[in-house]
Design a protein around this motif. Structure first.
Motif, PDB file in Angstrom:
ATOM      1  N   PHE A 146      -2.409   5.366  12.510  1.00 24.72           N
ATOM      2  CA  PHE A 146      -3.521   4.548  12.034  1.00 24.72           C
ATOM      3  C   PHE A 146      -3.004   3.231  11.457  1.00 24.72           C
ATOM      4  O   PHE A 146      -2.013   3.202  10.720  1.00 24.72           O
ATOM      5  CB  PHE A 146      -4.330   5.298  10.977  1.00 24.72           C
ATOM      6  CG  PHE A 146      -4.987   6.552  11.503  1.00 24.72           C
ATOM      7  CD1 PHE A 146      -6.108   6.463  12.308  1.00 24.72           C
ATOM      8  CD2 PHE A 146      -4.465   7.799  11.204  1.00 24.72           C
ATOM      9  CE1 PHE A 146      -6.721   7.605  12.822  1.00 24.72           C
ATOM     10  CE2 PHE A 146      -5.069   8.955  11.703  1.00 24.72           C
ATOM     11  CZ  PHE A 146      -6.191   8.847  12.515  1.00 24.72           C
ATOM     12  N   PRO A 147      -3.677   2.110  11.766  1.00 25.03           N
ATOM     13  CA  PRO A 147      -3.194   0.800  11.306  1.00 25.03           C
ATOM     14  C   PRO A 147      -3.003   0.690   9.804  1.00 25.03           C
ATOM     15  O   PRO A 147      -2.166  -0.095   9.345  1.00 25.03           O
ATOM     16  CB  PRO A 147      -4.289  -0.156  11.803  1.00 25.03           C
ATOM     17  CG  PRO A 147      -4.884   0.518  12.998  1.00 25.03           C
ATOM     18  CD  PRO A 147      -4.845   1.990  12.667  1.00 25.03           C
ATOM     19  N   VAL A 148      -3.748   1.480   9.013  1.00 25.33           N
ATOM     20  CA  VAL A 148      -3.642   1.364   7.558  1.00 25.33           C
ATOM     21  C   VAL A 148      -2.218   1.645   7.072  1.00 25.33           C
ATOM     22  O   VAL A 148      -1.787   1.115   6.037  1.00 25.33           O
ATOM     23  CB  VAL A 148      -4.662   2.299   6.864  1.00 25.33           C
ATOM     24  CG1 VAL A 148      -4.330   3.765   7.119  1.00 25.33           C
ATOM     25  CG2 VAL A 148      -4.739   2.012   5.372  1.00 25.33           C
ATOM     26  N   TYR A 149      -1.481   2.466   7.809  1.00 25.73           N
ATOM     27  CA  TYR A 149      -0.110   2.765   7.390  1.00 25.73           C
ATOM     28  C   TYR A 149       0.721   1.495   7.267  1.00 25.73           C
ATOM     29  O   TYR A 149       1.598   1.387   6.398  1.00 25.73           O
ATOM     30  CB  TYR A 149       0.558   3.726   8.386  1.00 25.73           C
ATOM     31  CG  TYR A 149       2.029   3.959   8.090  1.00 25.73           C
ATOM     32  CD1 TYR A 149       2.421   4.851   7.102  1.00 25.73           C
ATOM     33  CD2 TYR A 149       3.031   3.271   8.784  1.00 25.73           C
ATOM     34  CE1 TYR A 149       3.778   5.058   6.804  1.00 25.73           C
ATOM     35  CE2 TYR A 149       4.381   3.468   8.503  1.00 25.73           C
ATOM     36  CZ  TYR A 149       4.744   4.365   7.513  1.00 25.73           C
ATOM     37  OH  TYR A 149       6.079   4.556   7.221  1.00 25.73           O
ATOM     38  N   TRP A 150       0.441   0.518   8.129  1.00 23.65           N
ATOM     39  CA  TRP A 150       1.282  -0.667   8.214  1.00 23.65           C
ATOM     40  C   TRP A 150       0.827  -1.785   7.271  1.00 23.65           C
ATOM     41  O   TRP A 150       1.507  -2.801   7.151  1.00 23.65           O
ATOM     42  CB  TRP A 150       1.298  -1.167   9.665  1.00 23.65           C
ATOM     43  CG  TRP A 150       1.815  -0.112  10.598  1.00 23.65           C
ATOM     44  CD1 TRP A 150       1.075   0.767  11.335  1.00 23.65           C
ATOM     45  CD2 TRP A 150       3.182   0.199  10.855  1.00 23.65           C
ATOM     46  NE1 TRP A 150       1.886   1.610  12.046  1.00 23.65           N
ATOM     47  CE2 TRP A 150       3.194   1.280  11.777  1.00 23.65           C
ATOM     48  CE3 TRP A 150       4.392  -0.334  10.406  1.00 23.65           C
ATOM     49  CZ2 TRP A 150       4.376   1.833  12.250  1.00 23.65           C
ATOM     50  CZ3 TRP A 150       5.579   0.222  10.884  1.00 23.65           C
ATOM     51  CH2 TRP A 150       5.558   1.290  11.783  1.00 23.65           C
ATOM     52  N   ASP A 151      -0.317  -1.590   6.613  1.00 28.31           N
ATOM     53  CA  ASP A 151      -0.805  -2.633   5.698  1.00 28.31           C
ATOM     54  C   ASP A 151       0.207  -2.874   4.587  1.00 28.31           C
ATOM     55  O   ASP A 151       0.664  -1.934   3.912  1.00 28.31           O
ATOM     56  CB  ASP A 151      -2.152  -2.229   5.088  1.00 28.31           C
ATOM     57  CG  ASP A 151      -3.295  -2.277   6.094  1.00 28.31           C
ATOM     58  OD1 ASP A 151      -3.087  -2.790   7.208  1.00 28.31           O
ATOM     59  OD2 ASP A 151      -4.390  -1.786   5.750  1.00 28.31           O
ATOM     60  N   GLY A 152       0.557  -4.140   4.367  1.00 29.71           N
ATOM     61  CA  GLY A 152       1.449  -4.499   3.287  1.00 29.71           C
ATOM     62  C   GLY A 152       2.909  -4.186   3.535  1.00 29.71           C
ATOM     63  O   GLY A 152       3.736  -4.267   2.619  1.00 29.71           O
ATOM     64  N   LYS A 153       3.262  -3.786   4.770  1.00 28.19           N
ATOM     65  CA  LYS A 153       4.639  -3.477   5.108  1.00 28.19           C
ATOM     66  C   LYS A 153       5.064  -4.305   6.319  1.00 28.19           C
ATOM     67  O   LYS A 153       4.262  -4.550   7.223  1.00 28.19           O
ATOM     68  CB  LYS A 153       4.812  -2.005   5.515  1.00 28.19           C
ATOM     69  CG  LYS A 153       4.433  -0.948   4.524  1.00 28.19           C
ATOM     70  CD  LYS A 153       4.787   0.423   5.125  1.00 28.19           C
ATOM     71  CE  LYS A 153       4.247   1.581   4.296  1.00 28.19           C
ATOM     72  NZ  LYS A 153       2.817   1.800   4.533  1.00 28.19           N
TER      73      LYS A 153
END
Length: 269
Positions: A118-125
């Motif tokens: 899911f794209p949320v995993y990559w938020d802020g990283k």
């Protein structure tokens, strides 16, 4: 030929609609001798509704009946793919101690309560940070749990990079991957060669050939082979590519499990 698929899914898994019978019949058509159904069981998978868990008593009732029905045509093994997270504590061990699973895959799907799918995993990283965090968590899982036989799709995360770029894992993460492989070897846990990497268009299995080479260099011998097939058309996916590929990488055998014990099969047979 590879005559065993040790990683497959049915409608007991949240992300499959295939009946166990349809999967077994396809495995017979493909000429497999040993077939493992290893449906997803991810405790505390993120989300409001429970997902990636199933009714284990019903699972055994269904698969034991099918095992008997198809006896003589194929050897069906009742397995499970456990999603590992460090905070789960004793729960995975308690589950595998309570039921007679014949083979257990341990996989890292969720990191910090997020699945990299899911794209949320990559938020802020950055991608570098997200990848390194994934391997950190996997190493902790391998060190923490004694309840599984094979480490599933070690580089699962590379399927879902936002950029879609090809990752040179050893150039970027060699130190931590070495530690993962050494820990698997020390704990007598197999490494999985998962052919879904071909299905996803990566051009290589999961993990990458470089990881398979390094595992062998370090003395690793336990190698399971699975398609991660969620539908009949994906069973034994591109298994025809593996014997020559693995022999070039230094392997002469692959491993299946019977009653949680490894059995070596010759790649030349």
């Amino acid at each position: 030929m590879i005559l065993a698929d040790t990683h497959t899914h049915t409608a007991f898994s949240t992300d499959s609609t295939s009946s166990p019978r349809s999967q077994i019949r396809q495995a017979i058509r493909l000429g497999l001798q040993d077939f493992y159904i290893t449906d997803h069981y991810d405790m505390d998978f993120p989300g409001e509704e429970p997902s990636f868990v199933f009714d284990i008593p019903e699972y055994f009732r269904t698969l034991e009946a099918l095992k008997e029905e198809y006896r003589g045509q194929i050897c069906l093994h009742i397995g499970i793919e456990l999603g590992l997270q460090p905070h789960l504590g004793k729960r995975p061990e308690e589950l595998t101690a309570s039921w007679p699973f014949e083979f257990v895959i341990g996989s890292t799907h969720v990191v910090d309560q997020m699945d990299p799918y899911f794209p949320v995993y990559w938020d802020g990283k950055t991608e570098q940070q997200g990848l390194h965090r994934y391997f950190e968590d996997m190493l902790e899982n391998i060190r923490s749990f004694d309840c599984f036989d094979s480490c599933g799709h070690l580089d699962y995360i590379v399927r879902y990079l936002p950029s879609g770029r090809k990752v040179n894992l050893f150039a970027e993460f060699g130190d931590i991957i070495d530690e993962i492989l050494r820990t698997l070897i020390d704990r007598d846990i197999a490494l999985e060669c998962n052919t879904a990497g071909f299905k996803y268009g990566l051009g290589h299995p999961n993990p990458h050939e470089d990881v398979l080479i390094r595992y062998r260099e370090l003395g690793g011998e336990l190698l399971t082979i699975g398609s991660d097939g969620h539908a009949p058309e994906h069973l034994a996916y591109d298994f025809s590519l593996l014997p020559e590929l693995l022999k070039k990488l230094g392997y002469r055998y692959y491993t299946i499990y019977k009653d949680r014990r490894p059995v070596f099969l010759n790649l030349n047979e």
